[in-house]
Design a protein around this motif. Structure first.
Motif, PDB file in Angstrom:
ATOM      1  N   PRO A 154       0.889  -1.248  -0.014  1.00  0.00           N
ATOM      2  CA  PRO A 154       0.068  -0.010  -0.046  1.00  0.00           C
ATOM      3  C   PRO A 154       0.920   1.348  -0.010  1.00  0.00           C
ATOM      4  CG  PRO A 154      -0.211  -1.375   2.066  1.00  0.00           C
ATOM      5  CD  PRO A 154       0.762  -1.846   1.362  1.00  0.00           C
ATOM      6  N   GLY A 155       0.298   2.391  -0.539  1.00  0.00           N
ATOM      7  CA  GLY A 155       1.164   3.572  -0.700  1.00  0.00           C
ATOM      8  C   GLY A 155       0.876   4.526   0.684  1.00  0.00           C
ATOM      9  N   GLY A 156      -0.149   4.002   1.254  1.00  0.00           N
ATOM     10  CA  GLY A 156      -0.374   5.089   2.522  1.00  0.00           C
ATOM     11  C   GLY A 156      -1.330   6.101   2.245  1.00  0.00           C
ATOM     12  N   ASP A 157      -1.992   6.558   3.289  1.00  0.00           N
ATOM     13  CA  ASP A 157      -3.122   7.636   3.401  1.00  0.00           C
ATOM     14  C   ASP A 157      -2.615   8.905   2.634  1.00  0.00           C
ATOM     15  OD1 ASP A 157      -4.641   5.719   5.018  1.00  0.00           O
ATOM     16  OD2 ASP A 157      -3.944   6.851   6.954  1.00  0.00           O
ATOM     17  N   ASP A 158      -1.653   9.392   2.593  1.00  0.00           N
ATOM     18  CA  ASP A 158      -1.285  10.529   1.930  1.00  0.00           C
ATOM     19  C   ASP A 158      -1.057  10.363   0.375  1.00  0.00           C
ATOM     20  OD1 ASP A 158      -1.154  11.973   4.280  1.00  0.00           O
ATOM     21  OD2 ASP A 158       1.182  11.864   4.480  1.00  0.00           O
ATOM     22  N   PHE A 159      -0.632   9.144   0.021  1.00  0.00           N
ATOM     23  CA  PHE A 159      -0.485   8.872  -1.347  1.00  0.00           C
ATOM     24  C   PHE A 159      -1.716   8.644  -1.890  1.00  0.00           C
ATOM     25  CE2 PHE A 159       0.017   5.955  -4.944  1.00  0.00           C
ATOM     26  CZ  PHE A 159       1.062   6.686  -5.684  1.00  0.00           C
ATOM     27  N   ASP A 160      -2.611   7.900  -1.130  1.00  0.00           N
ATOM     28  CA  ASP A 160      -4.008   7.674  -1.630  1.00  0.00           C
ATOM     29  C   ASP A 160      -4.926   8.815  -1.765  1.00  0.00           C
ATOM     30  OD1 ASP A 160      -3.489   4.954  -1.491  1.00  0.00           O
ATOM     31  OD2 ASP A 160      -4.560   4.682   0.307  1.00  0.00           O
ATOM     32  N   ALA A 161      -4.663   9.829  -0.742  1.00  0.00           N
ATOM     33  CA  ALA A 161      -5.236  11.149  -1.143  1.00  0.00           C
ATOM     34  C   ALA A 161      -4.747  11.945  -2.037  1.00  0.00           C
ATOM     35  CB  ALA A 161      -4.984  12.053   0.392  1.00  0.00           C
ATOM     36  N   LEU A 162      -3.294  11.950  -2.511  1.00  0.00           N
ATOM     37  CA  LEU A 162      -3.059  12.636  -3.682  1.00  0.00           C
ATOM     38  C   LEU A 162      -3.458  12.040  -5.017  1.00  0.00           C
ATOM     39  CD1 LEU A 162       0.465  13.767  -4.112  1.00  0.00           C
ATOM     40  CD2 LEU A 162      -0.194  12.189  -5.651  1.00  0.00           C
ATOM     41  N   VAL A 163      -3.627  10.634  -4.982  1.00  0.00           N
ATOM     42  CA  VAL A 163      -4.113  10.275  -6.059  1.00  0.00           C
ATOM     43  C   VAL A 163      -5.458  10.458  -6.353  1.00  0.00           C
ATOM     44  CG1 VAL A 163      -4.706   7.851  -7.302  1.00  0.00           C
ATOM     45  CG2 VAL A 163      -2.371   8.237  -6.398  1.00  0.00           C
ATOM     46  N   ASP A 164      -6.322  10.317  -5.379  1.00  0.00           N
ATOM     47  CA  ASP A 164      -7.768  10.737  -5.365  1.00  0.00           C
ATOM     48  C   ASP A 164      -7.887  12.031  -5.708  1.00  0.00           C
ATOM     49  OD1 ASP A 164      -8.465   8.067  -4.705  1.00  0.00           O
ATOM     50  OD2 ASP A 164      -8.893   8.752  -2.322  1.00  0.00           O
ATOM     51  N   ASN A 165      -7.000  13.225  -4.967  1.00  0.00           N
ATOM     52  CA  ASN A 165      -7.257  14.472  -5.593  1.00  0.00           C
ATOM     53  C   ASN A 165      -6.971  14.429  -7.114  1.00  0.00           C
ATOM     54  OD1 ASN A 165      -7.489  17.244  -4.946  1.00  0.00           O
ATOM     55  ND2 ASN A 165      -5.510  17.408  -5.358  1.00  0.00           N
ATOM     56  N   TYR A 166      -6.042  13.972  -7.710  1.00  0.00           N
ATOM     57  CA  TYR A 166      -5.578  14.079  -8.985  1.00  0.00           C
ATOM     58  C   TYR A 166      -6.692  13.621  -9.887  1.00  0.00           C
ATOM     59  CZ  TYR A 166      -3.891  12.649 -13.330  1.00  0.00           C
ATOM     60  OH  TYR A 166      -3.937  12.386 -14.994  1.00  0.00           O
ATOM     61  N   LEU A 167      -7.391  12.402  -9.539  1.00  0.00           N
ATOM     62  CA  LEU A 167      -8.552  11.974 -10.092  1.00  0.00           C
ATOM     63  C   LEU A 167      -9.545  12.872 -10.340  1.00  0.00           C
ATOM     64  CD1 LEU A 167      -8.171   8.127  -9.113  1.00  0.00           C
ATOM     65  CD2 LEU A 167      -7.657   8.887 -11.370  1.00  0.00           C
ATOM     66  N   THR A 168     -10.057  13.778  -9.167  1.00  0.00           N
ATOM     67  CA  THR A 168     -10.868  14.450  -9.055  1.00  0.00           C
ATOM     68  C   THR A 168     -10.816  15.679 -10.032  1.00  0.00           C
ATOM     69  OG1 THR A 168     -11.518  13.997  -6.862  1.00  0.00           O
ATOM     70  CG2 THR A 168     -12.303  15.781  -7.611  1.00  0.00           C
TER      71      THR A 168
ATOM     72  N   ILE B 200       8.175  11.083  -1.640  1.00  0.00           N
ATOM     73  CA  ILE B 200       8.839  10.210  -2.062  1.00  0.00           C
ATOM     74  C   ILE B 200      10.006  10.496  -0.885  1.00  0.00           C
ATOM     75  CG2 ILE B 200      11.092   9.665  -3.329  1.00  0.00           C
ATOM     76  CD1 ILE B 200       9.157  10.631  -5.979  1.00  0.00           C
ATOM     77  N   PHE B 201      10.189  11.612  -0.355  1.00  0.00           N
ATOM     78  CA  PHE B 201      11.220  12.011   0.534  1.00  0.00           C
ATOM     79  C   PHE B 201      10.581  12.009   1.874  1.00  0.00           C
ATOM     80  CE2 PHE B 201      12.383  14.362  -3.382  1.00  0.00           C
ATOM     81  CZ  PHE B 201      13.520  13.611  -3.651  1.00  0.00           C
ATOM     82  N   THR B 202       9.461  12.229   2.117  1.00  0.00           N
ATOM     83  CA  THR B 202       8.561  12.723   3.340  1.00  0.00           C
ATOM     84  C   THR B 202       7.922  11.205   3.964  1.00  0.00           C
ATOM     85  OG1 THR B 202       6.720  13.525   2.451  1.00  0.00           O
ATOM     86  CG2 THR B 202       8.412  15.198   2.981  1.00  0.00           C
ATOM     87  N   GLN B 203       7.454  10.565   3.057  1.00  0.00           N
ATOM     88  CA  GLN B 203       6.659   9.323   3.524  1.00  0.00           C
ATOM     89  C   GLN B 203       7.420   8.149   2.928  1.00  0.00           C
ATOM     90  OE1 GLN B 203       3.863   9.559   5.336  1.00  0.00           O
ATOM     91  NE2 GLN B 203       4.517  11.796   5.441  1.00  0.00           N
ATOM     92  N   ARG B 204       8.551   8.166   2.071  1.00  0.00           N
ATOM     93  CA  ARG B 204       9.450   7.233   1.473  1.00  0.00           C
ATOM     94  C   ARG B 204       8.689   6.431   0.849  1.00  0.00           C
ATOM     95  NH1 ARG B 204      14.208   5.010   4.754  1.00  0.00           N
ATOM     96  NH2 ARG B 204      14.059   3.694   3.000  1.00  0.00           N
TER      97      ARG B 204
END
Length: 140
Positions: free
Chosen positions: A19-33, A85-89
């Motif tokens: 899993p990418g984590g909550d922050d990554f998931d939110a970023l992808v969801d925002n992109y898709l919106t 990539i840097f803050t959440q690895r």
């Protein structure tokens, strides 16, 4: 020839769950919106069913032009700018898998099942007992 003849744009050796984590998931969801026409609703639903499904990418083949296409390049740029990539690895496996799963239909992706692959590091350090033929247990 197989990739080109069968219109495959990405091929991998081994599926994994990461899993990418909550922050990554939110970023992808925002992109898709914000980019609602970037991909199909069907691919979005497939991706969201199990976001952690990915492709182990120590061995893969890809059509580079796919990653440079506007929807893929835009998402990759947004991910880069987010600094996850840097803050959440957030790793390349998660990023690459999300891009492939969101923008390529399953028939454009190939799973190689007819060979095995091993990734290891040869060690020449005293801690590993010098030149262990099967690689270093400390990976280095």
């Amino acid at each position: 020839d197989y990739m080109r003849d069968d219109k495959k744009k990405y091929a991998f050796r081994q599926p994994v769950y990461e899993p990418g984590g909550d922050d990554f998931d939110a970023l992808v969801d925002n992109y898709l919106t914000e980019h609602s026409n970037a991909t199909s609703q069907e691919l979005i639903e497939l991706y969201k069913e199990d976001r952690g499904v990915g492709f182990y990418n120590n061995f893969f083949m890809a059509d580079i032009m796919f990653f440079m296409s506007p929807p893929a390049a835009t998402l990759l740029h947004i991910i880069d700018e987010s600094k996850l990539i840097f803050t959440q690895r957030t790793g390349d496996l998660v990023i690459q898998s999300a891009v492939v799963r969101l923008f390529l239909s399953p028939n454009e992706v190939h799973w190689f099942r007819d060979f095995t692959y091993e990734h290891m590091t040869l060690c020449r350090k005293e801690k590993c007992g010098y030149q262990i033929p099967k690689g270093c247990p400390q990976n280095g």
